[in-house]
Design a protein around this motif. Structure first.
Motif, PDB file in Angstrom:
ATOM      1  N   SER A 173      14.318  13.132  -6.000  1.00 50.84           N
ATOM      2  CA  SER A 173      15.051  14.137  -5.237  1.00 50.84           C
ATOM      3  C   SER A 173      15.571  13.614  -3.905  1.00 50.84           C
ATOM      4  N   GLY A 174      15.123  12.419  -3.525  1.00 50.77           N
ATOM      5  CA  GLY A 174      15.548  11.824  -2.264  1.00 50.77           C
ATOM      6  C   GLY A 174      14.669  12.174  -1.088  1.00 50.77           C
ATOM      7  N   LYS A 175      13.573  12.871  -1.347  1.00 53.56           N
ATOM      8  CA  LYS A 175      12.645  13.232  -0.283  1.00 53.56           C
ATOM      9  C   LYS A 175      11.525  12.197  -0.168  1.00 53.56           C
ATOM     10  N   PRO A 176      11.034  11.935   1.050  1.00 59.16           N
ATOM     11  CA  PRO A 176       9.925  10.988   1.222  1.00 59.16           C
ATOM     12  C   PRO A 176       8.631  11.555   0.653  1.00 59.16           C
ATOM     13  N   VAL A 177       7.894  10.720  -0.127  1.00 59.30           N
ATOM     14  CA  VAL A 177       6.645  11.192  -0.726  1.00 59.30           C
ATOM     15  C   VAL A 177       5.445  10.327  -0.344  1.00 59.30           C
ATOM     16  N   TYR A 178       5.707   9.130   0.146  1.00 64.73           N
ATOM     17  CA  TYR A 178       4.562   8.240   0.446  1.00 64.73           C
ATOM     18  C   TYR A 178       4.972   7.256   1.538  1.00 64.73           C
ATOM     19  N   VAL A 179       4.071   7.010   2.483  1.00 69.04           N
ATOM     20  CA  VAL A 179       4.288   6.027   3.549  1.00 69.04           C
ATOM     21  C   VAL A 179       3.133   5.036   3.541  1.00 69.04           C
ATOM     22  N   GLY A 180       3.453   3.753   3.622  1.00 66.98           N
ATOM     23  CA  GLY A 180       2.415   2.723   3.649  1.00 66.98           C
ATOM     24  C   GLY A 180       2.802   1.560   4.539  1.00 66.98           C
ATOM     25  N   ASP A 181       1.859   0.691   4.781  1.00 64.49           N
ATOM     26  CA  ASP A 181       2.132  -0.519   5.552  1.00 64.49           C
ATOM     27  C   ASP A 181       1.450  -1.692   4.875  1.00 64.49           C
ATOM     28  N   ALA A 182       1.904  -2.888   5.162  1.00 67.75           N
ATOM     29  CA  ALA A 182       1.310  -4.084   4.554  1.00 67.75           C
ATOM     30  C   ALA A 182       1.587  -5.296   5.421  1.00 67.75           C
ATOM     31  N   GLU A 183       0.657  -6.252   5.360  1.00 70.06           N
ATOM     32  CA  GLU A 183       0.886  -7.530   6.044  1.00 70.06           C
ATOM     33  C   GLU A 183       1.916  -8.354   5.284  1.00 70.06           C
ATOM     34  N   LYS A 184       1.925  -8.210   3.943  1.00 75.13           N
ATOM     35  CA  LYS A 184       2.931  -8.838   3.087  1.00 75.13           C
ATOM     36  C   LYS A 184       3.409  -7.780   2.087  1.00 75.13           C
ATOM     37  N   VAL A 185       4.607  -7.255   2.321  1.00 75.42           N
ATOM     38  CA  VAL A 185       5.105  -6.121   1.536  1.00 75.42           C
ATOM     39  C   VAL A 185       5.234  -6.472   0.053  1.00 75.42           C
ATOM     40  N   ARG A 186       5.802  -7.614  -0.253  1.00 75.98           N
ATOM     41  CA  ARG A 186       6.001  -7.976  -1.665  1.00 75.98           C
ATOM     42  C   ARG A 186       4.669  -8.075  -2.404  1.00 75.98           C
ATOM     43  N   ALA A 187       3.697  -8.738  -1.810  1.00 76.88           N
ATOM     44  CA  ALA A 187       2.390  -8.868  -2.451  1.00 76.88           C
ATOM     45  C   ALA A 187       1.726  -7.498  -2.609  1.00 76.88           C
ATOM     46  N   ARG A 188       1.902  -6.624  -1.614  1.00 83.40           N
ATOM     47  CA  ARG A 188       1.305  -5.295  -1.699  1.00 83.40           C
ATOM     48  C   ARG A 188       1.870  -4.500  -2.873  1.00 83.40           C
ATOM     49  N   TRP A 189       3.146  -4.691  -3.167  1.00 79.76           N
ATOM     50  CA  TRP A 189       3.748  -3.945  -4.271  1.00 79.76           C
ATOM     51  C   TRP A 189       3.496  -4.598  -5.629  1.00 79.76           C
ATOM     52  N   VAL A 190       3.671  -5.882  -5.709  1.00 81.75           N
ATOM     53  CA  VAL A 190       3.515  -6.563  -7.009  1.00 81.75           C
ATOM     54  C   VAL A 190       2.054  -6.605  -7.435  1.00 81.75           C
ATOM     55  N   ALA A 191       1.175  -7.074  -6.529  1.00 86.05           N
ATOM     56  CA  ALA A 191      -0.246  -7.195  -6.868  1.00 86.05           C
ATOM     57  C   ALA A 191      -1.023  -5.937  -6.566  1.00 86.05           C
ATOM     58  N   GLY A 192      -0.399  -5.006  -5.813  1.00 81.39           N
ATOM     59  CA  GLY A 192      -1.086  -3.796  -5.428  1.00 81.39           C
ATOM     60  C   GLY A 192      -0.647  -2.583  -6.208  1.00 81.39           C
ATOM     61  N   HIS A 193       0.383  -1.901  -5.723  1.00 78.22           N
ATOM     62  CA  HIS A 193       0.812  -0.635  -6.330  1.00 78.22           C
ATOM     63  C   HIS A 193       1.119  -0.763  -7.818  1.00 78.22           C
ATOM     64  N   LEU A 194       1.985  -1.692  -8.186  1.00 82.15           N
ATOM     65  CA  LEU A 194       2.389  -1.794  -9.597  1.00 82.15           C
ATOM     66  C   LEU A 194       1.234  -2.237 -10.479  1.00 82.15           C
ATOM     67  N   ASN A 195       0.425  -3.163  -9.988  1.00 80.52           N
ATOM     68  CA  ASN A 195      -0.722  -3.641 -10.772  1.00 80.52           C
ATOM     69  C   ASN A 195      -1.753  -2.521 -10.957  1.00 80.52           C
ATOM     70  N   ASP A 229      14.110  -6.756  -9.386  1.00 80.70           N
ATOM     71  CA  ASP A 229      14.221  -8.058  -8.713  1.00 80.70           C
ATOM     72  C   ASP A 229      13.137  -8.146  -7.637  1.00 80.70           C
ATOM     73  N   SER A 230      11.915  -8.369  -8.065  1.00 74.01           N
ATOM     74  CA  SER A 230      10.785  -8.370  -7.118  1.00 74.01           C
ATOM     75  C   SER A 230      10.810  -9.564  -6.173  1.00 74.01           C
ATOM     76  N   LYS A 231      11.474 -10.657  -6.569  1.00 76.52           N
ATOM     77  CA  LYS A 231      11.499 -11.857  -5.722  1.00 76.52           C
ATOM     78  C   LYS A 231      12.308 -11.640  -4.447  1.00 76.52           C
ATOM     79  N   SER A 232      13.175 -10.639  -4.443  1.00 75.43           N
ATOM     80  CA  SER A 232      14.012 -10.394  -3.272  1.00 75.43           C
ATOM     81  C   SER A 232      13.323  -9.515  -2.230  1.00 75.43           C
ATOM     82  N   LEU A 233      12.123  -9.055  -2.547  1.00 73.09           N
ATOM     83  CA  LEU A 233      11.413  -8.177  -1.616  1.00 73.09           C
ATOM     84  C   LEU A 233      11.014  -8.905  -0.336  1.00 73.09           C
ATOM     85  N   HIS A 234      10.980  -8.152   0.746  1.00 68.96           N
ATOM     86  CA  HIS A 234      10.500  -8.671   2.026  1.00 68.96           C
ATOM     87  C   HIS A 234       9.045  -9.106   1.880  1.00 68.96           C
ATOM     88  N   ASP A 235       8.740 -10.345   2.305  1.00 65.06           N
ATOM     89  CA  ASP A 235       7.381 -10.863   2.096  1.00 65.06           C
ATOM     90  C   ASP A 235       6.583 -10.946   3.390  1.00 65.06           C
TER      91      ASP A 235
END
Length: 490
Positions: A122-144, A105-111
């Motif tokens: 395993s429940g351990k943290p593996v990556y930390v990031g920041d974004a001006e628009k979190v939803r766009a960073r994930w949909v158009a960034g990481h996943l793309n 449900d990508s539309k529910s992401l914080h924008d």
């Protein structure tokens, strides 16, 4: 201004002074909000510095500079409410899952802006990031990016987490600067646990956003240091405002000398320099003016702390400060001014404040219209255009606003004048009554004095009434002696 110096016309003088104020303010903001074109450079490049200042001398710098106080406020607040200094204490505002390289449900992401942490299977943290628009960073960034690398037979840095399934937890922030500061601090404190081990914001930064984020990142592990950083930001805001006022005032003094030089043709270089320096020194000594400018800077910083709508209210705050200052001066001087003078001051305040609000609001639009043609000088040129508009508008308003105000308040003014005349008449009657009482008291005192004199004369006269018979006997004896002398002589 001295009367023996040649000067511009009132309208031209108003336009020039406003242009000086506008340009000075924008250049000071440009200096404070400039980027660093040569981070970690060991020498200063004047051309680069000047270009950076002019590029940042625009309305957006108002927003950036005023918003810094709110950034510090947010970091302080979240350090207590969300424990942002460590992954072991941080509390998030939302989360989502990635399964098979997709977000159900990508539309529910914080924008908005924020910091996100990827937790593996395993429940351990593996990556930390920041974004001006979190939803766009994930949909158009990481996943793309993951999809593209998979198609090309390459491996994305988070591909295994995406395929195996992972949870992404998000901390919501108000600005990208706050997000960048928190992200950089988390990476620095946990780089041995993360895929992205490179410490962010460690060296000199180029963009202004990262320069400010670096300041917060360096203090984020200590509440005391955070409070000191926030106080320093407010102090810098106040100091910058005072410096802005002094520079603008100095330029205006220089304007006076230059205008007189061109109009009179008299050089008098030594006298002019001395007069100019004395005026500047007096401005520096005038603590009231400097403190007022500093107070304006503090007010802007406080507004930045409590408001998220900086863009809409920043210039309005400056104008409200000036309006309040004018109203206070009017209030203090009202007793020494006539009704007509008070009315004129009220009209002047309305005209000036109305013109300021109008042209400061239009300043943003003017910058947008002329930007393609003026480049890095857009802010300065827009400030000059706004000054011309301010001067013409205030001149135009001053021609009909007085009539309008006098028409609206005419009855009230007439009534006030009638009351003043009636009060003056009553005072004359009271004075006349007091004078009559004084005359009556004087007449009464005179009468009492006359009565005392008459009483004294009556007492003295009564003393001569009893010896009258004796006097007559003496007179008779005197006559007899006279006759005997006459007979003897005969």
């Amino acid at each position: 201004m001295r009367e023996d110096l040649q000067a511009l016309s009132p309208l031209a003088d108003k336009i020039v002074d406003k242009a000086i104020d506008n340009v000075t303010r924008k250049l000071i903001l440009g200096a404070r909000n400039r980027k660093n074109s040569r981070p970690d450079a060991k020498s200063i490049n004047v051309k680069s510095e000047v270009t950076d200042i002019f590029s940042a001398s625009n309305t957006s710098s108002y927003v950036d500079v005023a918003g810094r106080s709110s950034d510090w406020k947010e970091v302080i607040s979240k350090s207590f409410s969300h424990g942002v200094s460590s992954l072991s204490t941080i509390q998030f505002d939302s989360e989502f899952t990635v399964v098979g390289g997709k977000i159900p449900d990508s539309k529910s992401l914080h924008d908005g802006p924020g910091v996100y942490v990827v937790y593996g299977k395993s429940g351990k943290p593996v990556y930390v990031g920041d974004a001006e628009k979190v939803r766009a960073r994930w949909v158009a960034g990481h996943l793309n990016e993951n999809n593209q690398k998979t198609r090309n037979g390459e491996t994305y840095k988070l591909s295994s987490e995406f395929e195996d399934g992972c949870t992404v937890k998000v901390l919501h922030t108000d600005t990208k600067e706050t997000a960048a500061a928190i992200e950089a601090n988390l990476i620095a404190n946990h780089k041995d646990e993360l895929i992205n081990k490179k410490e962010e914001l460690s060296n000199g930064q180029g963009t202004r956003s990262n320069i400010e984020a670096k300041k917060m990142k360096e203090r984020i592990n200590s509440s005391t240091e955070l409070f000191k950083g926030a106080a320093k930001e407010v102090g810098e805001q106040a100091a910058a405002s005072a410096i802005e006022g002094l520079i603008a005032s100095a330029i205006k003094h220089l304007k006076v000398e230059l205008v007189d030089l061109f109009k009179s043709g008299k050089a008098n270089a030594k006298l002019r320099i001395k007069r100019f320096l004395n005026a500047v020194i007096n401005d520096i000594k005038n603590l009231k003016t400097n403190l007022a400018q500093m107070l304006k800077g503090v007010l802007e910083a406080v507004i930045g702390l409590v408001s998220q709508a900086i863009t809409q209210i920043y210039n309005l705050v400056r104008n409200l400060f000036d309006l309040a200052a004018s109203a206070y001066r009017l209030y203090k001087g009202r007793e020494s001014m006539s009704t007509e003078e008070v009315l004129n001051k009220v009209i002047e305040t309305i005209v000036i404040s109305g013109s300021l609000v109008l042209w400061d609001a239009l300043d943003v639009s003017i910058e947008g219209l002329i930007f393609p043609y003026t480049g890095i000088f857009t802010g300065v040129i827009a400030g000059i255009i706004s000054a011309i508009g301010f001067g013409l508008t205030s001149h135009f308003l001053s021609t009909f606003v007085p009539k309008l105000v006098q028409f609206i308040t005419g009855f009230g003014i007439s009534h006030q004048m009638a009351l003043e005349e009636r009060r003056a008449s009553y005072l004359l009657i009271v004075d006349s009554y007091n004078l009559n009482i004084e005359l009556h008291e004087s007449a009464s005192a005179l009468m009492q004095s006359e009565i005392r004199v008459c009483s004294q004369m009556e007492a003295m006269t009564s003393r001569f009434k009893e010896p009258t018979k004796e006097i007559k006997k003496i007179e008779k004896k005197s006559d007899l002696l006279s006759k005997l002398k006459e007979l003897n002589n005969a």
